[in-house]
Structures are given as structure tokens and as C-alpha cells.
Enzyme design. Sequence first.
Site, PDB file in Angstrom:
ATOM      1  N   ASP A 293       0.868  -1.171   0.000  1.00 14.19           N
ATOM      2  CA  ASP A 293       0.000   0.000   0.000  1.00 14.19           C
ATOM      3  C   ASP A 293       0.910   1.228   0.000  1.00 14.19           C
ATOM      4  O   ASP A 293       2.124   1.132   0.252  1.00 14.19           O
ATOM      5  CB  ASP A 293      -0.952   0.001   1.211  1.00 14.19           C
TER       6      ASP A 293
HETATM    7  C1  BGC Z   1      -5.031   3.293  -0.062  1.00 10.32           C
HETATM    8  C2  BGC Z   1      -5.061   2.297  -1.180  1.00 10.32           C
HETATM    9  C3  BGC Z   1      -4.874   3.014  -2.497  1.00 10.32           C
HETATM   10  C4  BGC Z   1      -3.565   3.776  -2.465  1.00 10.32           C
HETATM   11  C5  BGC Z   1      -3.274   4.518  -3.765  1.00 10.32           C
HETATM   12  C6  BGC Z   1      -3.810   4.187  -0.126  1.00 10.32           C
HETATM   13  O1  BGC Z   1      -3.949   5.240   0.773  1.00 10.32           O
HETATM   14  O2  BGC Z   1      -5.067   2.621   1.176  1.00 10.32           O
HETATM   15  O3  BGC Z   1      -6.277   1.603  -1.170  1.00 10.32           O
HETATM   16  O4  BGC Z   1      -4.913   2.095  -3.559  1.00 10.32           O
HETATM   17  O5  BGC Z   1      -3.623   4.719  -1.417  1.00 10.32           O
HETATM   18  O6  BGC Z   1      -4.114   5.593  -3.923  1.00 10.32           O
END
Ligand code: BGC
Length: 756
Positions: A293
Site C-alpha cells: 500500500d
Molecule cells: C489506499 C489504497 C490506495 C492507495 C493509492 C492508499 O492510501 O489505502 O487503497 O490504492 O492509497 O491511492
Amino acid sequence: MKSRKWSLRILRLVPALALLTIVTAPARAQFPFQQQEPKGPWMDKTLSPDQRADLVIAQMTLDEKISLLHGGGWAELFALFAPAGTAPATRSLGNAGYIPGIPRLGTPDLQMADAAVGVTHGSVFGRYCTALPSGVLEASTWDLAMARAYGALIGRELRDQGYTMSLGGGVNLTREPRNGRIFEYKGEGPILAGKLVGAEMWALQEQGVIGDMKHYAMNDQENGRNYVNIKVDRRAMRESDLLAFEIGVKDSGVGAVMCSYNLVNGDYACENDYLLTTALKKDFGFQGFVVSDWGATHSVAKAAMAGLDMEMPGNDHFGEALKKAVESGKVPTSRLNDMVHRILRSEFAVGLFDHPPDRTAVDPVPGFEVAQRVAEEGTVLLKNSDHQLPLDASAIRSIAVIGSHADVGVLSGGGSAQVDAAGGSAESTPGSFAGFGDQVWHRSSPLKAIRTKVPNAKVEFNKGTDTAAAARLAQASDIAVVFVSQHTSEGADVPSLALPEKQGALVSAVAAANPHTIVVLETGGPVIMPWVDSVSAVLESWYPGIRGAQAIANILFGEVNHSGKLPLTFPKAEADLPRPELAHQPPGRPEDMKALFPGTPFKENTRQFDLDYDEGLKVGYKWYDAEGKTPLFAFGHGLSYTTYAYSDLKVTPGQSPAVSFTVKNTGARAGAETAQVCVPLPSAAGEPFRRLVAWEKVQLAPGEAKTVTAALDPHYLSIFNADRDAWELVPGDYQVHVGGSSRETPLHGTLAVGGN
Ligand code: BGC
């Protein structure tokens, strides 16, 4: 995460001028997608994705390998916004993540877009994207065909805009019903959620883009997500949250899994050997790559050796530092090659080498159609006293439509899943630009949609901010339809399950003024309803997407017979939850935290804190079963405009056990019933609750009866033996309960299991 919030705010501001109008004639755009046509022995399509990946790897330098394992960071993503002439050359489309391909070898660019409930940032990087109903609404259909339609649509819209990878597929279970991201996920049943995400990812990948399932694992609340250490035993993990991932991975062959921010049993999820290597890669047979993530990578060798394959969005660990670790032997070349192999394999498997996307404008029409179908099927009728619904258009002279901006739009969920509202948010709070977590209302007006159903009736709107005025309008009308909502977003959990902003009091006042009060909920997850006995009908429309208003009106007037069932429990009160108090990240310095939260265990000099998932296996409906608590609305509950009768249960034991039974439509309308098979395990299994192990959705004309057969997968009947680290089927008699909800199962039988 500060930088992320900041950058997302920029994202939201830049496109404001260009906030889109719907494009009806797709225009072709020239785009240097692939610097070079892929050439080489790996373009032989008769070879498997694994063989083709190895042929590329054989020709790669160390630097080229490292270059595929990390992003270029926020700076590169936002280079698109640099003043003219100063932007560095990049093929990045500028959405959530970008990893350039290698021109010499023709490997594709990884252009990643958040796409949980539709493709995000359409107003910036495309022109239009479909705002689909929320993931939990999709789950309420209990329909794998609907999940495939949902995934296929997202895949097509990604591809049309040049994206090669989706960041969607959220499948964290509803352990904590106040979690701000429940709207992105698929409820509390691991088998239901796993099957749905598997179908969705399979269909998405059929469109030629890489799918992703997230957030692996136990990221079941947003509060403190970067610091919380989830303590949970292995059996509980494997039979709940991890089972959803296992089923999804196996059913879809998904190309990527995103590891989450939190820690699990002492190790960050993105450097957790048990999660990433033992469970995901070995036991589930996952052949794709693990992507962190955003900002969830915390180490180099530990993460790489535990099974993380790609750091996003930057390169703090998997850039130069990883190269040094490989050169010094801390990370063996075999592991480096495995990381690269997994990425290339996923790219070959979905066809990115053979059929790179060809950018075009998104055609909105198929999106409208899918959004409406999902919303119509998955909306859940929770209560319907005295057949209040459907409304009889010919008999109604006046309707009061009250609350929740129902004059202009329907609500959506916030955070990285936020799909841009076509034409801008119909109501933005605060301000006119939607930032990370701000409320966005899609331009689908329930008021207008209701008016089209009753052209000769007086349909008036009241904002609901003045309770007395709303009650006066309700009193003067034949019917009152009160819209109430609860905004939820990534980044925070809702403080309580009560409707915010005194909307509960609004419902009570309207219900006191009009005995024909219908409540339409637009919520991310469950809410409590102290007012429920005073209203005649309650419809849960979740966040219903760009055609939400049409779907709601069609259901209110019975033009479609919805068939939604709850994929999660609605509790009566927060006191009934496993953790009545929502766990918060202790703020400030450790010494301050000690004073503020005397009982909170946390590690010195860090902001980490422990959260015990001591309800263990008892997630959602299993908790209510085991604890003898009666929910407000049970898992699997959902009323129809027709009625069904169940009969003739037959249980077939053996290697491939199955049940068959008859469902009859006993009402006057056609409908679709989701028949649910729930199984309490023999007592030796130590599980004092029932498991939903199978379901079948049956379409029935009035009076029609069908015999349905449902396979009982032995895996779904098994328990995970943590000592042996293996699944086993406990021998004994399994009760089999069949019916229309987890708490209404008129058919009972027995399945004798001999053990394995
Ligand atoms: C989120 C993810 C997301 C990523 C990219 C993170 O803050 O938890 O679900 O895909 O950001 O935007």
C-alpha cells in the site's frame, strides 16, 4: 500520510476548471503508450506466461530488474502539473502509481489507477468514468454475474484510458462496522466476499488489465491504520479475513495483491512472512506480485525476503537500497528474479505485451446501464410494514421528499476510491472542490426521478434541516420519503453508528407527522435505527452510484423487483459489538499517551498500539449467533415484493457433498430469491455458530417452483488446524439449514462427514 493527503488535495484542485461534461462521441487520442513494439523470443504466444517472463529476465540487467520493483514517487506522479516546459519527460498518466516499462525490451508501463467503485480521477486524466454503486451494494446482490459485470466495466474503463493496472478489489471483512471503508468492501462473510471479489477480478482481468486485491490483511479499521498491531490467532485469520483472500485469489488468478498499512502479530503486513509467503504464495498458490500500500514498505531485506515484490509509490527501499542488498547477498538473486518474474508473469497473463491498451474516451452508456442494474438488484428492503411499498402511482396525490440533498444527487464514499462526479459534485461540503474525504454527491436526483413516476401528483422537497418544517410538509402529504445519509471515507472511521447531524430526530419527527413514512438510507455500512418502529418502510440504497436515483424510484414504485440481501449485520446498538468502544490510535508522545489511555498497551518510542481481535473467528453474524444477541437486521436479510416457500431438502453426502431443495414463488410478482445454506459444525469443531457455506440465486415467475442444487465445498466446511498449519474436516454430523436469511432457515437436514 500527510504528503498523500496534500497531494490528493492538489489532484482535486487542478482539474476543477475542467470538471467534466459527459462525452458521447469517443475521440481517439494519439498516445506514445509503448516506446517500442515489444520484440523478442518472449513474444511467442504459444509459450506460457511463466516461460515468457523467464525469457525476458534472461536478458535483463540488474538495474533493469530493480527498475520494475518501485515507483518514482509522488514527485513523478505530479510532474504532470509542473508549469509548461518544466515537466520531466514521463509517460505517466498521473493517477495513483506509475512504473515505466523498459523500452529496450518492450515491457509495458504499469499505469495504476484506483478503481474500487469505478475509475478515479476521470476529470483529470480522462474525461468521464462511471461512478458505480459501492462495493457493499454489489455484495448485496449476492450475484456473481453482477460482480462480473461490475469488474468488466471497471476493466474496460481503465483500459480505455490507458491504464494497465487496477487498484481495487477491496475485500477486508466487516469486523469493525464503523470502518470508514466498508463501502469499498464486500461485507462480513468470507465465502460470500471471496466469491464476489474473485468473480469481479476475473472479469476485470479479462479486459486486459492487471487486477489487485487489497488490503492484505486484517486492515479492518481506518483509525490508526499505520500504527495498529492486530493481535489475532492463526486459525481465526485463516477462517475469516484470509479465507476471503484465498477464495478470491484462487477464483480469479488475480495479478496483484496489495499488502496493508497495519501490523499483524508484531510484523508490518508488508514484511510479514506468514501472510505473504506461507499463506498467500504457498498455501493459496498466488502467482502474481505483492505491491505495498502507498507508503507501507518499512524495510529492504526483511520485506523482500518476507514476500513483498514491489514498493509503491516511491523507491525508499526497493530502489538503490534493494540493489545494494542484492549486491551484498542480503537478498539473493533468486529472490530478486522471483520478484521480477511475478510482475512480468502478471503482465503476460492478462495480455499487456500482446494487446497494449489503445486510449480512447470512455463511452458512458454501458456504465449507466451496469450502474443501474447493480443498484436495482442490490438495494435492500429492510422493512416493509403493511406492504407500504411498492407505491401505487395512480392512487397518490402528494409526496413529501425530505432530506439528504435528494433534490440534487446521491452520496458517494470518499478517499482514494472517490470517483469524480460528472459535472462536479451536486452538493459539496465543505467548499466546492472535493478533497480527500470530502462529501461528493453524484448528479442523480431522487426528487426528479420520483416526479417522473407521478406526473400528476404534487411532489415537494424539504431539505430536512428544519425538522418542524419537514414535519409540516410530511403531514400535508399522502406519503413522506425521508432520505438520510452517513458519509464515510478512507482515513477515518465513523465515530458512531448513529445517523449524523440529527437525522434520527428528523426521521422521528416526520414519522410522527405521517404514518406512511419511508426511509431511504444512503450509508457506507450499517447504522443503528432507534426510530425503526415508527416508520413503515426502510430501504438501504448504500451509495447507489450515477443511476442511483432512477434505481431508487423504480424500486419505490415497484417497476423492478429488487432482490438485495444484507452482506453484513445491522446491530441494534453499539453495545452489541465485539468492541463497543471504537479503537483509536493514541495520539501524541508515548508519555502523553500513557496519561490519556492508561490501559493502552503500546511500544515505547513509537506510535504503535496493540488491538486484540479476540472475537477471533466470530466475525459479523457469527458473533451474534455465538453470543446469543439478536441483530436489528440479520446477515442475509432482505425483503422482496413477492414471497417464497422452501421445501424438499435433500442432502447428498460423499466426496462432493451437495444439497437440493425447492423454492417456490408464492406471490403475485416475478422475483429473484437468494437461498442461503448455513451449516453449524459438529461441536468438536469448537465453533458455536453457523457458517454460510453456499447460496443460489433463483429467478421465479409468480407461482413458479424450481429445484435448486448447491454444492457444499468441503473446504468451506473445514477448520484450520493451527498446530498442523493445515485445513481439516472434523468428522461428525453437520446440520444443514436452508432459507432466505441467516436467521430464517425453514429447512433442516444432516450431512454425515467421515473426516479426512
Ligand atoms: C489506499 C489504497 C490506495 C492507495 C493509492 C492508499 O492510501 O489505502 O487503497 O490504492 O492509497 O491511492
